[in-house]
Write an enzyme that holds these catalytic residues in place. Sequence first.
Site, short mmCIF file in Angstrom:
data_model
loop_
_atom_site.label_atom_id
_atom_site.label_comp_id
_atom_site.label_asym_id
_atom_site.label_seq_id
_atom_site.Cartn_x
_atom_site.Cartn_y
_atom_site.Cartn_z
CG LEU A 31 -2.31 -1.25 1.55
CD1 LEU A 31 -2.92 -1.42 2.77
CD2 LEU A 31 -2.82 -0.95 -0.10
N GLY A 79 8.55 3.67 3.33
CA GLY A 79 8.71 4.64 4.01
C GLY A 79 10.21 4.33 3.56
CB THR A 80 12.37 5.98 5.32
OG1 THR A 80 12.70 7.05 5.62
CG2 THR A 80 14.18 6.13 6.14
CE1 TYR A 81 15.34 4.85 9.90
CE2 TYR A 81 13.90 6.03 10.13
CZ TYR A 81 14.88 5.80 10.25
OH TYR A 81 16.05 6.85 10.19
CB ALA A 82 7.96 1.45 8.02
CG ASP A 85 4.37 13.34 9.86
OD1 ASP A 85 4.68 13.81 9.44
OD2 ASP A 85 4.62 12.30 9.50
#
Length: 467
Positions: free
Chosen positions: A19, A22-25, A136
Amino acid sequence: MAGGFAPPKLAEFILTERLGSGTYATVYKAYRKKDSREVVAVKVVGKKGLNKASVENLLTEIEILKTVRHPHIVQLKDFQWDSENIYLILEFCSGGDLSRFIRSRRLLPERLARSFLQQLACALQFLHERNISHLDLKPQNILLNGGLLKLADFGFAQYMSPWDEKHVLRGSPLYMAPEMVCSQQYDARADLWSVGVILYEALFGRPPFASRSYTELEEKIRSDKPIELCPSPHVSRECRDLLLRLLDRDPETRISFDEFFTHPFVDLEHMPSAESLGRATALVLEAVQKDETGEHSGALSLYCRALEHFVPAIHYEADAQRKEALRSKVKQYVSRAEELKALVASGNKISFGQDKSARDILKEMSRDRPRLYAALEVASAAVAQEEEGEDGSGTLDLYQQSLGELLLMLAAEPQGRRRDLLHSEIKSLMSRAEYLKEQLKMRETQTEATMDREPLSDSVRSSCCVQ
Protein backbone atom coordinates in the site's frame (compact mmCIF):
# COMPACT_ATOMS: atom_id res chain seq x y z
CA MET A 1 13.86 -1.10 3.11
CA ALA A 2 11.64 -3.35 5.20
CA GLY A 3 9.95 -6.17 3.36
CA GLY A 4 11.85 -5.87 0.03
CA PHE A 5 9.73 -6.75 -3.01
CA ALA A 6 8.24 -9.98 -1.64
CA PRO A 7 5.90 -9.58 1.36
CA PRO A 8 7.22 -11.21 4.54
CA LYS A 9 5.45 -14.26 6.02
CA LEU A 10 3.21 -14.03 9.08
CA ALA A 11 1.61 -17.01 10.80
CA GLU A 12 -1.90 -15.51 11.08
CA PHE A 13 -2.01 -13.33 7.94
CA ILE A 14 -1.56 -13.48 4.19
CA LEU A 15 0.19 -10.29 3.06
CA THR A 16 -0.73 -9.19 -0.47
CA GLU A 17 -0.33 -5.83 -2.27
CA ARG A 18 1.99 -3.11 -1.02
CA LEU A 19 0.00 0.00 0.00
CA GLY A 20 2.92 2.35 0.64
CA SER A 21 6.44 2.63 1.98
CA GLY A 22 8.74 5.02 3.84
CA THR A 23 12.28 5.14 5.16
CA TYR A 24 11.81 2.47 7.81
CA ALA A 25 8.50 0.78 7.03
CA THR A 26 6.37 -0.76 4.31
CA VAL A 27 2.59 -1.16 4.60
CA TYR A 28 0.78 -4.15 3.06
CA LYS A 29 -2.82 -5.12 2.64
CA ALA A 30 -3.39 -8.46 4.38
CA TYR A 31 -6.06 -11.08 5.14
CA ARG A 32 -6.48 -12.97 8.38
CA LYS A 33 -6.14 -16.70 7.67
CA LYS A 34 -8.98 -17.67 10.01
CA ASP A 35 -12.59 -18.07 8.86
CA SER A 36 -13.35 -14.35 9.24
CA ARG A 37 -10.92 -13.45 6.42
CA GLU A 38 -10.72 -10.02 8.05
CA VAL A 39 -8.89 -7.41 5.92
CA VAL A 40 -6.16 -5.48 7.74
CA ALA A 41 -3.15 -3.30 6.98
CA VAL A 42 0.22 -4.57 8.21
CA LYS A 43 2.99 -2.04 8.81
CA VAL A 44 6.31 -3.90 8.52
CA VAL A 45 9.27 -2.19 10.18
CA GLY A 46 12.72 -3.65 9.42
CA LYS A 47 14.86 -3.93 12.57
CA LYS A 48 18.15 -3.41 10.70
CA GLY A 49 17.34 0.14 9.66
CA LEU A 50 16.34 1.30 13.15
CA ASN A 51 18.56 3.63 15.14
CA LYS A 52 17.91 4.57 18.78
CA ALA A 53 15.56 7.48 17.90
CA SER A 54 13.58 5.28 15.47
CA VAL A 55 13.12 2.60 18.13
CA GLU A 56 11.86 5.21 20.61
CA ASN A 57 9.44 6.60 18.01
CA LEU A 58 8.13 3.13 17.22
CA LEU A 59 7.62 2.27 20.90
CA THR A 60 5.77 5.58 21.43
CA GLU A 61 3.61 4.89 18.36
CA ILE A 62 2.66 1.44 19.69
CA GLU A 63 2.02 2.80 23.19
CA ILE A 64 -0.24 5.60 21.88
CA LEU A 65 -2.19 3.42 19.43
CA LYS A 66 -2.68 0.70 22.05
CA THR A 67 -4.35 3.15 24.43
CA VAL A 68 -6.48 5.26 22.06
CA ARG A 69 -9.84 4.18 20.68
CA HIS A 70 -11.59 6.77 18.56
CA PRO A 71 -13.76 6.61 15.39
CA HIS A 72 -11.41 9.04 13.60
CA ILE A 73 -8.09 7.38 14.55
CA VAL A 74 -6.80 4.24 12.84
CA GLN A 75 -7.02 1.34 15.28
CA LEU A 76 -4.00 -0.78 16.21
CA LYS A 77 -5.36 -4.32 16.43
CA ASP A 78 -2.14 -6.11 17.43
CA PHE A 79 1.63 -6.02 17.06
CA GLN A 80 4.11 -8.87 16.56
CA TRP A 81 7.82 -9.31 15.84
CA ASP A 82 10.36 -11.84 14.62
CA SER A 83 14.12 -11.79 14.10
CA GLU A 84 13.93 -9.38 11.13
CA ASN A 85 10.81 -7.20 11.50
CA ILE A 86 8.27 -5.63 13.81
CA TYR A 87 4.66 -5.86 12.57
CA LEU A 88 1.85 -3.44 13.43
CA ILE A 89 -1.55 -4.96 12.58
CA LEU A 90 -3.79 -1.98 11.78
CA GLU A 91 -7.36 -1.27 10.71
CA PHE A 92 -7.58 -1.31 6.89
CA CYS A 93 -8.94 1.83 5.21
CA SER A 94 -10.32 1.11 1.75
CA GLY A 95 -10.58 4.71 0.53
CA GLY A 96 -6.86 5.47 0.32
CA ASP A 97 -5.41 8.68 1.70
CA LEU A 98 -6.62 12.29 1.59
CA SER A 99 -3.73 13.32 -0.67
CA ARG A 100 -4.89 10.97 -3.42
CA PHE A 101 -8.52 12.03 -2.85
CA ILE A 102 -7.62 15.72 -3.31
CA ARG A 103 -5.49 15.02 -6.40
CA SER A 104 -8.30 13.03 -8.02
CA ARG A 105 -10.66 16.02 -7.66
CA ARG A 106 -8.03 18.79 -7.96
CA LEU A 107 -9.70 20.67 -5.09
CA LEU A 108 -12.59 20.05 -2.72
CA PRO A 109 -15.80 22.08 -2.31
CA GLU A 110 -15.82 23.95 0.99
CA ARG A 111 -18.70 21.88 2.39
CA LEU A 112 -16.76 18.63 1.96
CA ALA A 113 -13.48 20.16 3.17
CA ARG A 114 -15.33 21.35 6.29
CA SER A 115 -16.75 17.90 6.95
CA PHE A 116 -13.27 16.36 6.75
CA LEU A 117 -11.86 19.17 8.92
CA GLN A 118 -14.50 18.54 11.60
CA GLN A 119 -13.56 14.88 11.73
CA LEU A 120 -9.84 15.71 11.96
CA ALA A 121 -10.59 18.29 14.68
CA CYS A 122 -12.61 15.67 16.56
CA ALA A 123 -9.58 13.31 16.57
CA LEU A 124 -7.21 16.15 17.56
CA GLN A 125 -9.48 17.19 20.43
CA PHE A 126 -9.39 13.61 21.72
CA LEU A 127 -5.58 13.56 21.48
CA HIS A 128 -5.19 17.07 22.94
CA GLU A 129 -7.20 16.07 26.02
CA ARG A 130 -4.60 13.30 26.54
CA ASN A 131 -1.58 15.57 25.89
CA ILE A 132 -0.72 13.73 22.66
CA SER A 133 0.71 15.64 19.68
CA HIS A 134 0.80 13.97 16.26
CA LEU A 135 3.63 16.13 14.77
CA ASP A 136 3.34 14.67 11.28
CA LEU A 137 -0.07 15.83 10.10
CA LYS A 138 -0.33 15.75 6.30
CA PRO A 139 -2.89 14.46 3.76
CA GLN A 140 -0.86 11.25 3.25
CA ASN A 141 -1.39 10.39 6.94
CA ILE A 142 -5.15 10.91 6.81
CA LEU A 143 -7.00 7.86 5.51
CA LEU A 144 -10.57 7.43 4.29
CA ASN A 145 -12.75 4.46 5.08
CA GLY A 146 -16.38 4.31 3.98
CA GLY A 147 -16.77 8.07 4.29
CA LEU A 148 -14.95 8.25 7.62
CA LEU A 149 -11.73 10.15 7.98
CA LYS A 150 -9.06 8.29 10.02
CA LEU A 151 -5.86 9.84 11.38
CA ALA A 152 -2.93 7.46 10.87
CA ASP A 153 0.87 7.08 11.21
CA PHE A 154 1.80 8.09 14.74
CA GLY A 155 5.51 7.47 14.06
CA PHE A 156 6.47 10.99 15.19
CA ALA A 157 3.77 11.41 17.86
CA GLN A 158 4.74 12.50 21.35
CA TYR A 159 3.19 12.88 24.77
CA MET A 160 3.43 16.65 25.21
CA SER A 161 1.96 18.70 28.05
CA PRO A 162 1.03 22.27 27.06
CA TRP A 163 4.28 23.55 28.62
CA ASP A 164 6.54 20.97 26.92
CA GLU A 165 8.88 22.26 24.24
CA LYS A 166 10.86 20.15 21.76
CA HIS A 167 13.56 20.94 19.24
CA VAL A 168 14.02 17.66 17.31
CA LEU A 169 12.96 18.03 13.67
CA ARG A 170 9.86 15.93 12.96
CA GLY A 171 7.36 15.64 10.15
CA SER A 172 7.31 16.56 6.46
CA PRO A 173 8.74 19.95 5.40
CA LEU A 174 5.71 21.16 3.37
CA TYR A 175 3.44 20.70 6.40
CA MET A 176 5.97 21.55 9.14
CA ALA A 177 5.33 24.56 11.35
CA PRO A 178 7.71 27.52 10.80
CA GLU A 179 9.18 27.08 14.29
CA MET A 180 10.22 23.55 13.26
CA VAL A 181 11.57 24.52 9.84
CA CYS A 182 13.60 27.33 11.43
CA SER A 183 15.00 24.89 14.05
CA GLN A 184 13.41 26.75 16.95
CA GLN A 185 11.76 25.18 19.96
CA TYR A 186 8.19 24.13 19.30
CA ASP A 187 5.24 22.76 21.22
CA ALA A 188 1.82 21.18 20.55
CA ARG A 189 0.71 24.24 18.52
CA ALA A 190 2.86 22.96 15.62
CA ASP A 191 -0.04 20.60 14.81
CA LEU A 192 -2.39 23.56 14.26
CA TRP A 193 -0.14 25.00 11.53
CA SER A 194 -0.20 21.62 9.77
CA VAL A 195 -4.02 21.59 9.94
CA GLY A 196 -4.00 24.99 8.20
CA VAL A 197 -1.77 23.70 5.40
CA ILE A 198 -4.01 20.64 4.92
CA LEU A 199 -7.17 22.78 4.75
CA TYR A 200 -5.47 25.19 2.32
CA GLU A 201 -4.45 22.29 0.05
CA ALA A 202 -7.95 20.77 0.17
CA LEU A 203 -9.53 24.07 -0.91
CA PHE A 204 -6.94 25.34 -3.41
CA GLY A 205 -5.33 22.13 -4.68
CA ARG A 206 -1.79 22.87 -3.46
CA PRO A 207 -0.02 23.71 -0.18
CA PRO A 208 0.58 27.45 0.54
CA PHE A 209 4.38 27.11 0.33
CA ALA A 210 4.80 24.74 -2.62
CA SER A 211 8.56 24.88 -3.37
CA ARG A 212 11.15 23.25 -5.61
CA SER A 213 13.67 22.77 -2.78
CA TYR A 214 13.94 22.79 1.00
CA THR A 215 15.99 26.01 0.80
CA GLU A 216 13.22 27.75 -1.17
CA LEU A 217 10.63 26.46 1.31
CA GLU A 218 12.64 27.77 4.27
CA GLU A 219 13.03 31.18 2.59
CA LYS A 220 9.26 31.44 2.03
CA ILE A 221 8.51 30.46 5.62
CA ARG A 222 11.13 32.85 7.10
CA SER A 223 9.71 35.69 5.00
CA ASP A 224 7.48 38.30 6.66
CA LYS A 225 5.24 38.32 3.60
CA PRO A 226 1.63 37.60 4.70
CA ILE A 227 -0.05 34.36 3.66
CA GLU A 228 -2.02 34.96 0.48
CA LEU A 229 -5.30 33.15 0.02
CA CYS A 230 -6.22 32.41 -3.58
CA PRO A 231 -9.23 34.54 -4.60
CA SER A 232 -12.24 32.23 -4.69
CA PRO A 233 -15.94 33.02 -4.38
CA HIS A 234 -16.46 29.48 -3.06
CA VAL A 235 -14.49 30.06 0.17
CA SER A 236 -16.53 31.69 2.93
CA ARG A 237 -15.38 34.49 5.21
CA GLU A 238 -15.40 32.13 8.23
CA CYS A 239 -13.19 29.66 6.37
CA ARG A 240 -10.74 32.39 5.32
CA ASP A 241 -10.58 33.67 8.89
CA LEU A 242 -9.72 30.20 10.19
CA LEU A 243 -7.05 29.66 7.52
CA LEU A 244 -5.29 32.94 8.34
CA ARG A 245 -5.38 32.22 12.08
CA LEU A 246 -4.02 28.67 11.61
CA LEU A 247 -1.32 29.83 9.19
CA ASP A 248 0.13 32.40 11.59
CA ARG A 249 3.92 32.03 11.54
CA ASP A 250 4.15 33.09 15.21
CA PRO A 251 2.93 30.26 17.50
CA GLU A 252 2.25 32.84 20.24
CA THR A 253 -0.42 34.57 18.16
CA ARG A 254 -1.58 31.48 16.22
CA ILE A 255 -5.09 30.26 17.07
CA SER A 256 -5.14 28.13 20.24
CA PHE A 257 -6.55 24.60 20.39
CA ASP A 258 -9.62 25.72 22.35
CA GLU A 259 -10.28 28.57 19.88
CA PHE A 260 -9.82 26.13 16.99
CA PHE A 261 -12.31 23.60 18.35
CA THR A 262 -14.96 26.32 18.88
CA HIS A 263 -14.26 28.36 15.73
CA PRO A 264 -17.50 28.89 13.72
CA PHE A 265 -16.06 27.06 10.71
CA VAL A 266 -15.07 24.00 12.77
CA ASP A 267 -18.08 24.16 15.11
CA LEU A 268 -17.67 20.74 16.74
CA GLU A 269 -20.92 21.29 18.65
CA HIS A 270 -22.85 20.86 15.38
CA MET A 271 -20.71 18.10 13.92
CA PRO A 272 -22.79 15.09 12.78
CA SER A 273 -22.78 12.64 15.69
CA ALA A 274 -24.92 10.22 17.68
CA GLU A 275 -25.93 13.15 19.92
CA SER A 276 -27.20 15.41 17.11
CA LEU A 277 -30.77 14.06 17.06
CA GLY A 278 -31.13 14.18 20.85
CA ARG A 279 -30.01 17.83 20.98
CA ALA A 280 -32.36 18.75 18.12
CA THR A 281 -35.34 16.98 19.73
CA ALA A 282 -34.79 18.66 23.13
CA LEU A 283 -34.74 22.12 21.51
CA VAL A 284 -37.84 21.39 19.42
CA LEU A 285 -39.78 20.38 22.57
CA GLU A 286 -38.85 23.72 24.15
CA ALA A 287 -39.84 25.53 20.94
CA VAL A 288 -43.26 23.83 20.87
CA GLN A 289 -43.90 24.81 24.52
CA LYS A 290 -43.13 28.47 23.84
CA ASP A 291 -45.12 28.34 20.59
CA GLU A 292 -48.19 27.05 22.47
CA THR A 293 -47.97 29.88 25.02
CA GLY A 294 -47.71 32.55 22.30
CA GLU A 295 -44.02 33.38 22.88
CA HIS A 296 -43.39 33.70 19.16
CA SER A 297 -39.93 35.26 19.24
CA GLY A 298 -38.59 32.71 21.76
CA ALA A 299 -40.16 29.82 19.84
CA LEU A 300 -38.63 31.05 16.56
CA SER A 301 -35.18 31.25 18.13
CA LEU A 302 -35.47 27.70 19.51
CA TYR A 303 -36.73 26.28 16.19
CA CYS A 304 -33.69 27.86 14.49
CA ARG A 305 -31.31 26.36 17.05
CA ALA A 306 -32.99 22.96 16.70
CA LEU A 307 -32.58 23.04 12.92
CA GLU A 308 -28.83 23.58 13.39
CA HIS A 309 -28.73 20.13 15.02
CA PHE A 310 -31.29 18.45 12.74
CA VAL A 311 -29.12 18.90 9.63
CA PRO A 312 -26.11 17.10 11.20
CA ALA A 313 -28.57 14.43 12.41
CA ILE A 314 -29.70 13.90 8.79
CA HIS A 315 -26.07 13.67 7.65
CA TYR A 316 -25.28 11.19 10.43
CA GLU A 317 -28.25 8.90 9.82
CA ALA A 318 -27.23 5.95 7.60
CA ASP A 319 -30.67 4.35 7.13
CA ALA A 320 -32.34 5.85 4.01
CA GLN A 321 -35.88 5.50 5.38
CA ARG A 322 -35.07 7.18 8.72
CA LYS A 323 -33.12 9.86 6.88
CA GLU A 324 -36.16 10.68 4.73
CA ALA A 325 -38.41 10.75 7.81
CA LEU A 326 -36.03 13.25 9.42
CA ARG A 327 -36.07 15.41 6.29
CA SER A 328 -39.87 15.43 6.40
CA LYS A 329 -39.82 16.54 10.06
CA VAL A 330 -37.32 19.29 9.26
CA LYS A 331 -39.61 20.61 6.50
CA GLN A 332 -42.47 20.84 9.04
CA TYR A 333 -40.30 22.76 11.52
CA VAL A 334 -38.97 25.08 8.80
CA SER A 335 -42.56 25.76 7.69
CA ARG A 336 -43.62 26.63 11.26
CA ALA A 337 -40.51 28.77 11.73
CA GLU A 338 -41.41 30.71 8.56
CA GLU A 339 -44.92 31.34 9.95
CA LEU A 340 -43.45 32.55 13.23
CA LYS A 341 -40.99 34.73 11.34
CA ALA A 342 -43.93 36.51 9.65
CA LEU A 343 -45.66 37.01 13.04
CA VAL A 344 -42.50 38.35 14.68
CA ALA A 345 -41.77 40.59 11.68
CA SER A 346 -45.23 42.18 11.88
CA GLY A 347 -44.61 42.85 15.59
CA ASN A 348 -41.22 44.33 14.78
CA LYS A 349 -42.77 46.79 12.30
CA ILE A 350 -44.69 48.42 15.14
CA SER A 351 -41.45 49.05 17.02
CA PHE A 352 -39.66 50.24 13.84
CA GLY A 353 -41.46 53.60 13.99
CA GLN A 354 -40.71 54.09 17.70
CA ASP A 355 -37.02 53.20 17.16
CA LYS A 356 -36.81 55.51 14.15
CA SER A 357 -37.96 58.58 16.03
CA ALA A 358 -35.53 57.87 18.90
CA ARG A 359 -32.71 57.33 16.36
CA ASP A 360 -33.53 60.65 14.63
CA ILE A 361 -33.35 62.50 17.95
CA LEU A 362 -30.02 60.82 18.75
CA LYS A 363 -28.64 61.76 15.31
CA GLU A 364 -29.64 65.41 15.83
CA MET A 365 -27.87 65.36 19.19
CA SER A 366 -24.74 63.88 17.61
CA ARG A 367 -24.00 66.32 14.80
CA ASP A 368 -21.03 67.62 16.82
CA ARG A 369 -19.61 64.05 16.94
CA PRO A 370 -18.85 63.08 13.31
CA ARG A 371 -17.75 59.52 14.14
CA LEU A 372 -20.89 58.81 16.19
CA TYR A 373 -23.10 60.43 13.55
CA ALA A 374 -21.48 58.31 10.81
CA ALA A 375 -22.07 55.10 12.81
CA LEU A 376 -25.73 56.03 13.27
CA GLU A 377 -26.01 56.64 9.51
CA VAL A 378 -24.70 53.11 8.89
CA ALA A 379 -27.27 51.77 11.39
CA SER A 380 -30.04 53.66 9.56
CA ALA A 381 -28.89 52.16 6.26
CA ALA A 382 -29.04 48.65 7.77
CA VAL A 383 -32.56 49.23 9.12
CA ALA A 384 -33.70 50.68 5.77
CA GLN A 385 -32.37 47.65 3.90
CA GLU A 386 -34.12 45.28 6.30
CA GLU A 387 -37.44 47.16 6.02
CA GLU A 388 -37.18 46.90 2.23
CA GLY A 389 -36.83 43.13 2.54
CA GLU A 390 -33.05 42.96 1.95
CA ASP A 391 -32.39 40.55 4.80
CA GLY A 392 -29.09 39.13 3.51
CA SER A 393 -25.54 38.98 4.83
CA GLY A 394 -24.84 42.50 3.48
CA THR A 395 -27.46 43.97 5.82
CA LEU A 396 -26.06 41.95 8.74
CA ASP A 397 -22.57 43.32 7.93
CA LEU A 398 -23.94 46.87 8.19
CA TYR A 399 -25.51 46.11 11.56
CA GLN A 400 -22.26 44.62 12.86
CA GLN A 401 -20.19 47.50 11.48
CA SER A 402 -22.37 50.12 13.15
CA LEU A 403 -22.51 48.20 16.45
CA GLY A 404 -18.73 47.90 16.58
CA GLU A 405 -18.42 51.69 16.34
CA LEU A 406 -21.36 52.52 18.62
CA LEU A 407 -20.09 50.30 21.44
CA LEU A 408 -16.79 52.20 21.36
CA MET A 409 -18.70 55.49 21.42
CA LEU A 410 -20.81 54.32 24.38
CA ALA A 411 -17.70 53.54 26.43
CA ALA A 412 -16.49 57.14 25.98
CA GLU A 413 -19.90 58.85 26.33
CA PRO A 414 -20.48 60.76 29.62
CA GLN A 415 -23.66 60.31 31.64
CA GLY A 416 -26.67 62.13 30.27
CA ARG A 417 -29.60 62.04 27.83
CA ARG A 418 -27.44 61.20 24.81
CA ARG A 419 -25.82 58.26 26.59
CA ASP A 420 -29.28 56.89 27.56
CA LEU A 421 -30.51 57.16 23.96
CA LEU A 422 -27.29 55.60 22.66
CA HIS A 423 -27.58 52.70 25.09
CA SER A 424 -31.20 52.10 24.03
CA GLU A 425 -30.26 52.31 20.32
CA ILE A 426 -27.46 49.74 20.74
CA LYS A 427 -29.85 47.32 22.48
CA SER A 428 -32.36 47.72 19.63
CA LEU A 429 -29.71 47.20 16.93
CA MET A 430 -28.29 44.15 18.70
CA SER A 431 -31.75 42.62 18.84
CA ARG A 432 -32.26 43.28 15.12
CA ALA A 433 -28.83 41.87 14.22
CA GLU A 434 -29.43 38.73 16.27
CA TYR A 435 -32.84 38.23 14.69
CA LEU A 436 -31.39 38.68 11.19
CA LYS A 437 -28.54 36.27 11.97
CA GLU A 438 -31.09 33.62 12.98
CA GLN A 439 -32.98 34.12 9.70
CA LEU A 440 -29.82 33.69 7.66
CA LYS A 441 -28.91 30.58 9.62
CA MET A 442 -32.39 29.13 9.15
CA ARG A 443 -32.22 29.78 5.41
CA GLU A 444 -28.81 28.11 5.21
CA THR A 445 -30.05 25.15 7.27
CA GLN A 446 -33.13 24.75 5.08
CA THR A 447 -30.90 24.66 1.97
CA GLU A 448 -28.53 22.14 3.57
CA ALA A 449 -31.39 19.89 4.63
CA THR A 450 -32.80 19.61 1.12
CA MET A 451 -29.77 19.92 -1.17
CA ASP A 452 -28.21 16.97 -2.99
CA ARG A 453 -25.09 15.38 -1.58
CA GLU A 454 -21.65 15.58 -3.21
CA PRO A 455 -21.29 12.99 -6.02
CA LEU A 456 -19.09 10.64 -4.00
CA SER A 457 -19.56 7.08 -2.82
CA ASP A 458 -22.87 6.07 -1.27
CA SER A 459 -21.33 5.92 2.18
CA VAL A 460 -19.93 9.46 1.90
CA ARG A 461 -23.24 10.64 0.46
CA SER A 462 -25.21 9.24 3.36
CA SER A 463 -22.86 10.77 5.88
CA CYS A 464 -19.31 11.96 6.14
CA CYS A 465 -19.39 10.91 9.79
CA VAL A 466 -21.20 7.59 10.13
CA GLN A 467 -19.64 5.55 12.90
